[in-house]
Write a protein that holds these residues in place. Sequence first.
Motif, PDB file in Angstrom:
ATOM      1  N   VAL A 100      31.727  41.265  35.011  1.00 40.71           N
ATOM      2  CA  VAL A 100      30.849  42.013  35.908  1.00 40.71           C
ATOM      3  C   VAL A 100      30.998  41.470  37.318  1.00 40.71           C
ATOM      4  CG1 VAL A 100      28.503  42.827  36.332  1.00 40.71           C
ATOM      5  CG2 VAL A 100      29.217  42.263  33.996  1.00 40.71           C
ATOM      6  N   SER A 101      31.138  42.380  38.298  1.00 34.74           N
ATOM      7  CA  SER A 101      31.165  42.000  39.704  1.00 34.74           C
ATOM      8  C   SER A 101      29.904  42.511  40.380  1.00 34.74           C
ATOM      9  CB  SER A 101      32.403  42.590  40.396  1.00 34.74           C
ATOM     10  OG  SER A 101      32.403  42.252  41.771  1.00 34.74           O
ATOM     11  N   MET A 102      29.357  41.703  41.298  1.00 31.53           N
ATOM     12  CA  MET A 102      28.081  42.060  41.934  1.00 31.53           C
ATOM     13  C   MET A 102      27.983  41.410  43.310  1.00 31.53           C
ATOM     14  SD  MET A 102      25.885  39.580  39.431  1.00 31.53           S
ATOM     15  CE  MET A 102      27.082  39.911  38.127  1.00 31.53           C
ATOM     16  N   PRO A 103      27.151  41.962  44.218  1.00 27.15           N
ATOM     17  CA  PRO A 103      26.930  41.316  45.513  1.00 27.15           C
ATOM     18  C   PRO A 103      26.384  39.900  45.317  1.00 27.15           C
ATOM     19  CG  PRO A 103      26.066  43.553  45.525  1.00 27.15           C
ATOM     20  CD  PRO A 103      26.427  43.247  44.100  1.00 27.15           C
ATOM     21  N   VAL A 104      26.746  38.998  46.208  1.00 30.89           N
ATOM     22  CA  VAL A 104      26.475  37.578  46.004  1.00 30.89           C
ATOM     23  C   VAL A 104      24.987  37.289  45.839  1.00 30.89           C
ATOM     24  CG1 VAL A 104      26.706  35.269  46.992  1.00 30.89           C
ATOM     25  CG2 VAL A 104      28.567  36.916  47.245  1.00 30.89           C
ATOM     26  N   LEU A 105      24.196  37.563  46.859  1.00 32.69           N
ATOM     27  CA  LEU A 105      22.790  37.151  46.842  1.00 32.69           C
ATOM     28  C   LEU A 105      21.986  37.960  45.832  1.00 32.69           C
ATOM     29  CD1 LEU A 105      21.110  35.030  48.245  1.00 32.69           C
ATOM     30  CD2 LEU A 105      20.488  36.727  49.971  1.00 32.69           C
ATOM     31  N   PHE A 131      30.815  37.015  41.858  1.00 28.68           N
ATOM     32  CA  PHE A 131      29.871  37.230  42.953  1.00 28.68           C
ATOM     33  C   PHE A 131      30.682  37.437  44.233  1.00 28.68           C
ATOM     34  CE2 PHE A 131      27.819  34.809  39.679  1.00 28.68           C
ATOM     35  CZ  PHE A 131      26.559  35.384  39.575  1.00 28.68           C
ATOM     36  N   SER A 132      30.656  38.664  44.736  1.00 27.88           N
ATOM     37  CA  SER A 132      31.451  38.988  45.915  1.00 27.88           C
ATOM     38  C   SER A 132      30.842  40.174  46.640  1.00 27.88           C
ATOM     39  CB  SER A 132      32.894  39.316  45.508  1.00 27.88           C
ATOM     40  OG  SER A 132      33.637  39.753  46.630  1.00 27.88           O
ATOM     41  N   ARG A 134      32.675  41.878  48.785  1.00 28.16           N
ATOM     42  CA  ARG A 134      33.763  42.810  49.084  1.00 28.16           C
ATOM     43  C   ARG A 134      33.779  43.936  48.050  1.00 28.16           C
ATOM     44  NH1 ARG A 134      38.531  42.552  46.116  1.00 28.16           N
ATOM     45  NH2 ARG A 134      38.565  40.934  44.508  1.00 28.16           N
ATOM     46  N   LEU A 135      34.372  45.061  48.412  1.00 31.93           N
ATOM     47  CA  LEU A 135      34.457  46.199  47.503  1.00 31.93           C
ATOM     48  C   LEU A 135      35.640  45.989  46.560  1.00 31.93           C
ATOM     49  CD1 LEU A 135      33.741  49.194  49.919  1.00 31.93           C
ATOM     50  CD2 LEU A 135      32.210  48.183  48.227  1.00 31.93           C
ATOM     51  N   VAL A 136      35.363  45.436  45.393  1.00 34.83           N
ATOM     52  CA  VAL A 136      36.433  45.182  44.432  1.00 34.83           C
ATOM     53  C   VAL A 136      36.914  46.506  43.836  1.00 34.83           C
ATOM     54  CG1 VAL A 136      35.490  42.924  43.859  1.00 34.83           C
ATOM     55  CG2 VAL A 136      34.847  44.904  42.474  1.00 34.83           C
ATOM     56  N   ASP A 137      38.167  46.523  43.396  1.00 37.44           N
ATOM     57  CA  ASP A 137      38.720  47.669  42.681  1.00 37.44           C
ATOM     58  C   ASP A 137      38.467  47.459  41.199  1.00 37.44           C
ATOM     59  OD1 ASP A 137      40.484  49.432  41.258  1.00 37.44           O
ATOM     60  OD2 ASP A 137      41.587  49.736  43.120  1.00 37.44           O
ATOM     61  N   LEU A 138      37.506  48.193  40.668  1.00 35.82           N
ATOM     62  CA  LEU A 138      37.061  47.969  39.300  1.00 35.82           C
ATOM     63  C   LEU A 138      38.201  48.093  38.302  1.00 35.82           C
ATOM     64  CD1 LEU A 138      33.749  49.315  37.842  1.00 35.82           C
ATOM     65  CD2 LEU A 138      35.813  49.459  36.503  1.00 35.82           C
ATOM     66  N   LEU A 139      39.025  49.124  38.448  1.00 37.19           N
ATOM     67  CA  LEU A 139      40.099  49.361  37.502  1.00 37.19           C
ATOM     68  C   LEU A 139      41.225  48.346  37.677  1.00 37.19           C
ATOM     69  CD1 LEU A 139      40.190  53.261  37.726  1.00 37.19           C
ATOM     70  CD2 LEU A 139      39.132  51.866  35.939  1.00 37.19           C
ATOM     71  N   LEU A 145      32.059  46.179  34.479  1.00 42.03           N
ATOM     72  CA  LEU A 145      30.960  46.753  35.263  1.00 42.03           C
ATOM     73  C   LEU A 145      31.041  46.231  36.692  1.00 42.03           C
ATOM     74  CD1 LEU A 145      27.723  46.398  33.068  1.00 42.03           C
ATOM     75  CD2 LEU A 145      28.824  48.530  33.756  1.00 42.03           C
ATOM     76  N   VAL A 146      30.610  47.066  37.632  1.00 46.64           N
ATOM     77  CA  VAL A 146      30.443  46.646  39.024  1.00 46.64           C
ATOM     78  C   VAL A 146      29.072  47.122  39.484  1.00 46.64           C
ATOM     79  CG1 VAL A 146      31.199  47.045  41.393  1.00 46.64           C
ATOM     80  CG2 VAL A 146      32.890  46.569  39.638  1.00 46.64           C
ATOM     81  N   LEU A 147      28.318  46.254  40.138  1.00 54.37           N
ATOM     82  CA  LEU A 147      27.022  46.604  40.726  1.00 54.37           C
ATOM     83  C   LEU A 147      27.211  46.811  42.218  1.00 54.37           C
ATOM     84  CD1 LEU A 147      24.331  46.673  39.037  1.00 54.37           C
ATOM     85  CD2 LEU A 147      26.165  45.381  37.981  1.00 54.37           C
ATOM     86  N   ARG A 148      26.672  47.929  42.723  1.00 58.35           N
ATOM     87  CA  ARG A 148      26.795  48.244  44.145  1.00 58.35           C
ATOM     88  C   ARG A 148      25.448  48.695  44.692  1.00 58.35           C
ATOM     89  NH1 ARG A 148      29.583  45.274  45.401  1.00 58.35           N
ATOM     90  NH2 ARG A 148      31.827  45.181  45.153  1.00 58.35           N
TER      91      ARG A 148
END
Length: 329
Positions: A100-105, A131-132, A134-139, A145-148
Amino acid sequence: MIEQGEMLADIPLFVAAVEAGGFAPAAVRLNLSRSAVGKAVARLEARLGAKLLHRTTRTIALTEDGQVFFEHCRRGLGELQAGRAMLDAGRREVSGRLRVSMPVLFGRQCVAPVLIRLASAHPRLELDLNFSDRLVDLLEDGFDLVLRNGPLQPWPGLMVRRVAHQHMRVCAAPSYLDAMGAPRVLADLERHQAILYGRAGRVLGWRFPGEAKPATETTPPSRLRFDDLGVIRDAAVAGHGLAWLPCWLIRPELLAGRLVTVLEDLPSHVFDTHALWPQTAHLPLRVRLALDALASELPEATSPVSLCGDAPEPGRRAEGAAATEEVRS
């Protein structure tokens, strides 16, 4: 009832014949005789009172009625297969790696605790949290999962589910308000100092929605600009000016009296948090459970408290969990 059951049994043969392009190849795929497939289609046509296929000695083609019926049958069979897959998955223990990728804070304070509790309840579930901001490329980057936060751009091949709302409020330290006074209306901001969020040379203005008019955006005077919301919060606690921050971030400071909200008569700016994942016919159980946990728990984690201007109404958590949606992006 028997006739209806026989009709349902014939539908997969009809769909297989259309997808295979003929009775003979469908028969090979289903390990049946060609005549069995043909008779199944004939029975369907008789029961429906409609011609479904144009037939020649070598090929078949859907009629107009057949095209409509085929699309519904294919979707129905897909739903049945998905339901069976979910039941089968429910009988298995949740396992495997969840990336899972998500905004840091926001991820550290709101998302990670939910997923860690989920992992605690399922010992064979592995968590890989990124925790990032930046706009990661999910695929391309291989995330489940990516949280935005905020508005989304169209992203082909992905599914989207809203999992929370975030509320923004203007706040300041009591020491700053004692020295400068509290703003009562938007025009008062011109005589105050603000701590602003800026990144890549762009400063984010403060937005205030209007009930019957477009939102108002303003950028108050400022000599402090940071690209980290946590630093903005800390500077506000230290008395350096007004800050416009999400309620979940300043809740501890509000409850402890280190910050106070102002302009509470104005409606708060609200934006959505979405979860995105690759479009797939059969969603892995670990991803489904993570989505459900986030949709259930994040609305409470991000909801405003009474000190933040808008007290949660009774049943607010249940409403937030129910107000989720899945759409193709």
